[in-house]
Design an enzyme around this catalytic site. Structure first.
Site, PDB file in Angstrom:
ATOM      1  N   SER A  11       0.848  -1.185   0.000  1.00  0.00           N
ATOM      2  CA  SER A  11       0.000   0.000   0.000  1.00  0.00           C
ATOM      3  C   SER A  11       0.892   1.247   0.000  1.00  0.00           C
ATOM      4  O   SER A  11       1.707   1.422  -0.890  1.00  0.00           O
ATOM      5  CB  SER A  11      -0.950  -0.041   1.204  1.00  0.00           C
TER       6      SER A  11
ATOM      7  N   LYS B  85     -22.191  17.465   7.433  1.00  0.00           N
ATOM      8  CA  LYS B  85     -21.146  17.559   8.456  1.00  0.00           C
ATOM      9  C   LYS B  85     -21.070  16.337   9.360  1.00  0.00           C
ATOM     10  O   LYS B  85     -20.078  16.150  10.060  1.00  0.00           O
ATOM     11  CB  LYS B  85     -21.359  18.823   9.313  1.00  0.00           C
TER      12      LYS B  85
END
Length: 288
Positions: A103, A155
């Protein structure tokens, strides 16, 4: 006479073989860090890289990578700093994979002009992952009422204390695909002419160093000491370049045990435990 004269010189003035600077990039990649557990990120590693690439007589810089990944941003920043320094200082970069370069760890390895791994190293995992936990019923069970006030309809996206929403998941996956495309582009730009023709390379799978060589993710198999001596001669010396003492967790001038130091210590300890858990999970994916 020349040989005798060289022996009479102080050791620091003798030129006996080539000295290769070695940088170790080991650990999970994440922003921040603490005095208990320094993280692998650009801020912590930049001074070490600068020092290694500033060794004028060295024809190359050897970098040992041992990382299961982590932050894609920090991975790319470290990659870019290595490439910038390599071009600026005209140095060849040779990456050596130890246990794992997966990764973000493999993203950093792409900065090498060559990638050399052990046959049993783990390489690849070219993908993007996000993870977390959901506790939508927990607060109700323990009698706690949560109050959240927002300006902006998104949010509280992916709030762990609310049920998952399909549109939130779609948004996150779209973000992951964008980052994955950047990663794929980097791999193709650096190693496109070497890669095997298989879509599995970009699927997030990972392989041994030997299989990684067959797929074009790795150039060759070997170890740092043996390779450096083979290339630059038996008298080649490897010099580990490390951070200056006190770089991590240094006390700031004027700091005292009063004025909140105990509180900061407690917060750092808790933060350190969270980082350990996160890092343990990253390594655990590869059985390490």
């Amino acid at each position: 006479m020349a040989g005798l004269f060289r022996k009479l010189l102080p050791k620091r003035f003798r030129k006996e073989g080539v000295t290769i600077p070695v940088v170790r990039l080991h650990g999970a990649i994440m922003a921040g860090g603490s005095q208990f557990r320094p993280a692998l990120n650009l801020a912590t590693i930049a001074p070490v890289l600068e020092k290694a690439f500033s060794m004028k007589d060295a024809p190359a810089v050897a970098i040992s990578v041992n990382s299961p990944g982590g932050s894609p941003v920090q991975s790319r920043l470290i990659y870019q700093r290595i490439r910038d320094l390599a071009e600026e200082k005209k140095k060849r970069v040779i990456i050596f994979v130890e246990d794992v370069a997966a990764s973000g760890g493999y993203m950093i390895a792409l900065a090498g002009d060559e990638i050399i791994a052990d046959p049993t190293s783990i390489v690849g995992s070219i993908g993007v992952v996000s993870g977390g936990f959901g506790f939508p019923e927990l607060l109700k069970k323990i009698g706690v009422e949560r109050r959240v006030y927002t300006a902006g309809s998104n949010k509280v996206m992916l709030d762990p204390f609310q049920p998952e929403k399909e549109k939130d998941i779609e948004f996150l996956k779209g973000l992951q695909l964008e980052i994955h495309d950047v990663f794929i582009g980097m791999v193709k730009a650096r190693r496109g002419h070497l890669l095997a023709d298989t879509p599995d390379i970009f699927s997030g799978l990972f392989w041994s160093g030997r299989r990684g060589q067959e797929l074009g993710l790795v150039d060759s198999l070997g170890d740092m000491r043996g390779e450096m001596k083979k290339r630059f001669g038996e008298k080649t010396r490897l010099q580990l370049v490390s951070a200056s003492r006190g770089l991590f967790g240094r006390r700031q001038p004027g700091a005292s045990l009063a004025g909140g130091m105990a509180e900061r210590f407690a917060v750092s300890a808790v933060s350190g435990l969270a980082e350990v858990a996160e890092e343990r999970a990253l390594w655990g994916r590869f059985g390490l």
